[in-house]
Design an enzyme around this catalytic site. Structure first.
Site, mmCIF file in Angstrom:
data_model
loop_
_atom_site.group_PDB
_atom_site.id
_atom_site.type_symbol
_atom_site.label_atom_id
_atom_site.label_comp_id
_atom_site.label_asym_id
_atom_site.label_seq_id
_atom_site.Cartn_x
_atom_site.Cartn_y
_atom_site.Cartn_z
ATOM 1 N N GLU A 23 -5.286 -4.595 10.675
ATOM 2 C CA GLU A 23 -4.240 -3.593 10.871
ATOM 3 C C GLU A 23 -4.533 -2.846 12.174
ATOM 4 O O GLU A 23 -5.337 -1.893 12.175
ATOM 5 C CB GLU A 23 -4.235 -2.580 9.728
ATOM 6 C CG GLU A 23 -3.912 -3.157 8.374
ATOM 7 C CD GLU A 23 -3.347 -2.102 7.439
ATOM 8 O OE1 GLU A 23 -2.178 -2.215 7.066
ATOM 9 O OE2 GLU A 23 -4.058 -1.148 7.097
ATOM 10 N N HIS B 111 -9.578 1.491 5.016
ATOM 11 C CA HIS B 111 -8.296 1.679 5.710
ATOM 12 C C HIS B 111 -8.521 2.632 6.889
ATOM 13 O O HIS B 111 -9.310 3.579 6.783
ATOM 14 C CB HIS B 111 -7.253 2.253 4.744
ATOM 15 C CG HIS B 111 -5.870 2.188 5.313
ATOM 16 N ND1 HIS B 111 -5.416 3.095 6.235
ATOM 17 C CD2 HIS B 111 -4.863 1.305 5.117
ATOM 18 C CE1 HIS B 111 -4.166 2.771 6.576
ATOM 19 N NE2 HIS B 111 -3.807 1.701 5.917
ATOM 20 N N GLY C 15 2.969 -0.977 4.295
ATOM 21 C CA GLY C 15 3.002 0.440 3.946
ATOM 22 C C GLY C 15 4.420 0.888 3.630
ATOM 23 O O GLY C 15 4.960 0.626 2.555
ATOM 24 N N GLY C 16 5.049 1.574 4.582
ATOM 25 C CA GLY C 16 6.348 2.209 4.352
ATOM 26 C C GLY C 16 7.401 1.296 3.746
ATOM 27 O O GLY C 16 8.147 1.712 2.843
ATOM 28 N N ASN D 127 0.867 -1.182 0.000
ATOM 29 C CA ASN D 127 0.000 0.000 0.000
ATOM 30 C C ASN D 127 0.904 1.231 0.000
ATOM 31 O O ASN D 127 1.481 1.584 1.027
ATOM 32 C CB ASN D 127 -0.906 -0.016 1.237
ATOM 33 C CG ASN D 127 -1.767 1.235 1.325
ATOM 34 O OD1 ASN D 127 -1.822 2.032 0.380
ATOM 35 N ND2 ASN D 127 -2.450 1.424 2.448
ATOM 36 N N TRP D 128 0.998 1.857 -1.157
ATOM 37 C CA TRP D 128 1.893 3.012 -1.297
ATOM 38 C C TRP D 128 1.276 4.298 -0.758
ATOM 39 O O TRP D 128 1.915 5.343 -0.747
ATOM 40 C CB TRP D 128 2.298 3.192 -2.765
ATOM 41 C CG TRP D 128 3.281 2.167 -3.255
ATOM 42 C CD1 TRP D 128 3.961 1.249 -2.506
ATOM 43 C CD2 TRP D 128 3.708 1.953 -4.617
ATOM 44 N NE1 TRP D 128 4.781 0.491 -3.304
ATOM 45 C CE2 TRP D 128 4.646 0.899 -4.607
ATOM 46 C CE3 TRP D 128 3.390 2.555 -5.838
ATOM 47 C CZ2 TRP D 128 5.268 0.444 -5.777
ATOM 48 C CZ3 TRP D 128 4.008 2.099 -7.008
ATOM 49 C CH2 TRP D 128 4.942 1.061 -6.968
ATOM 50 N N LYS D 129 0.013 4.231 -0.347
ATOM 51 C CA LYS D 129 -0.687 5.412 0.184
ATOM 52 C C LYS D 129 -0.471 6.607 -0.770
ATOM 53 O O LYS D 129 -0.431 6.414 -1.992
ATOM 54 C CB LYS D 129 -0.218 5.692 1.616
ATOM 55 C CG LYS D 129 -0.296 4.445 2.506
ATOM 56 C CD LYS D 129 -0.100 4.698 3.962
ATOM 57 C CE LYS D 129 -0.217 3.374 4.730
ATOM 58 N NZ LYS D 129 -0.147 3.529 6.163
ATOM 59 N N GLY E 157 2.492 2.607 10.878
ATOM 60 C CA GLY E 157 3.460 3.702 10.757
ATOM 61 C C GLY E 157 4.176 4.033 12.055
ATOM 62 O O GLY E 157 4.891 5.032 12.127
ATOM 63 N N SER F 298 3.500 -1.794 10.412
ATOM 64 C CA SER F 298 4.946 -1.807 10.668
ATOM 65 C C SER F 298 5.612 -3.123 10.265
ATOM 66 O O SER F 298 6.537 -3.599 10.928
ATOM 67 C CB SER F 298 5.243 -1.468 12.131
ATOM 68 O OG SER F 298 4.862 -0.126 12.401
#
Ligand code: 13P
Length: 241
Positions: free
Chosen positions: A159, A91, A221-222, A9-11, A165, A200
């Site tokens: 999540e 989300h 994510g990140g 998920n590149w947001k 994050g 995370s």
């Protein structure tokens, strides 16, 4: 054995140069075959991501409405036209920032299924609910209500909000226990339900999740923004299930 589903998920955290750099890095790696690797880019970059090898395409959001006068919205059919197979709905960032309720999430997921997309329905408890000991009741209720009226072609992403994050992932045991609770709560409607973990996830901790009971994949994510890091996560999930 279920093929692990690993979704990036590149947001709204990547630009066009970043997508191009990812593509160059990803396409130079050996093809990822024993997991299903999925990329959810910002909507304007969906067509760029079609140039990646061995990935499925996912959108980050979809309108709950049918085609028509909804300025700025993107319909499920449009996402299908662009080659998407999946779409993330509910989300926690959208629940918090765009006020998406369980009813809206269920409606979005329904639109997605009607257009042939598989919705990835996100659920997860905030830290105060976890601290009060009510996490299981909160999350299972959220899952039941957000999936109301859906057919079996769906994925749930667990999540925990406090893990997103923050660098503070849930432990494999905590995540596994919640996945099993979600599956138990929905087993009558969805006996084959896939539940994936997000929050995370990194190359260093991902195997603790993919090897754990009840965890069928990851929502990253990140650590999915670099091809190297996301490829390593996918490679570590190989053979798990
Ligand atoms: P991080 O992996 O950056 O914690 O984000 C998780 C997430 O929200 C994926 O949807």
């Amino acid at each position: 054995m279920i093929t692990p589903l690993i979704i990036a998920n590149w947001k709204m955290a990547i630009d066009r140069d970043g997508v191009k750099a990812f593509k160059a890095g990803w396409n130079s790696k050996p093809p990822m075959e024993s997991v299903e690797a999925v990329i959810a880019p910002p909507a304007p970059y969906l067509s760029l991501v079609q140039e990646l090898t061995h990935v499925s395409l996912c959108a980050q959001n979809v309108s709950e409405n049918d085609m028509g006068a909804h300025t700025g919205e993107i319909s499920a059919e449009m996402l299908t036209d662009l080659g998407c197979q999946y779409v993330i709905v509910g989300h926690s960032e959208r629940r918090q920032n765009q006020g998406e309720t369980n009813a809206i999430v269920a409606q979005k997921a329904k639109r997605a299924q009607m257009a042939g997309l598989t919705p990835v329905v996100c659920v997860g408890e905030p830290s105060q609910i976890r601290a009060s000991g009510d996490a299981v009741a909160y999350v299972t209720q959220q899952a039941l209500t957000s999936c109301e009226g859906l057919s079996a072609d769906l994925v749930i992403a667990y999540e925990p909000v406090w893990a997103i994050g923050s660098g503070e992932a849930a432990s494999g045991n905590v995540a596994s226990a919640m996945h099993l609770e979600i599956k138990a709560a929905l087993t009558d409607q969805y006996p084959e339900l896939r539940v994936i973990y997000g929050g995370s996830v990194k190359p260093e901790n991902c195997a603790a999740f993919t090897m754990a009971e009840g965890i069928d994949g990851l929502l990253v994510g990140g650590a999915s923004l670099s091809a190297e890091s996301f490829w390593n996560i996918c490679a570590s999930a190989k053979g798990a299930g």
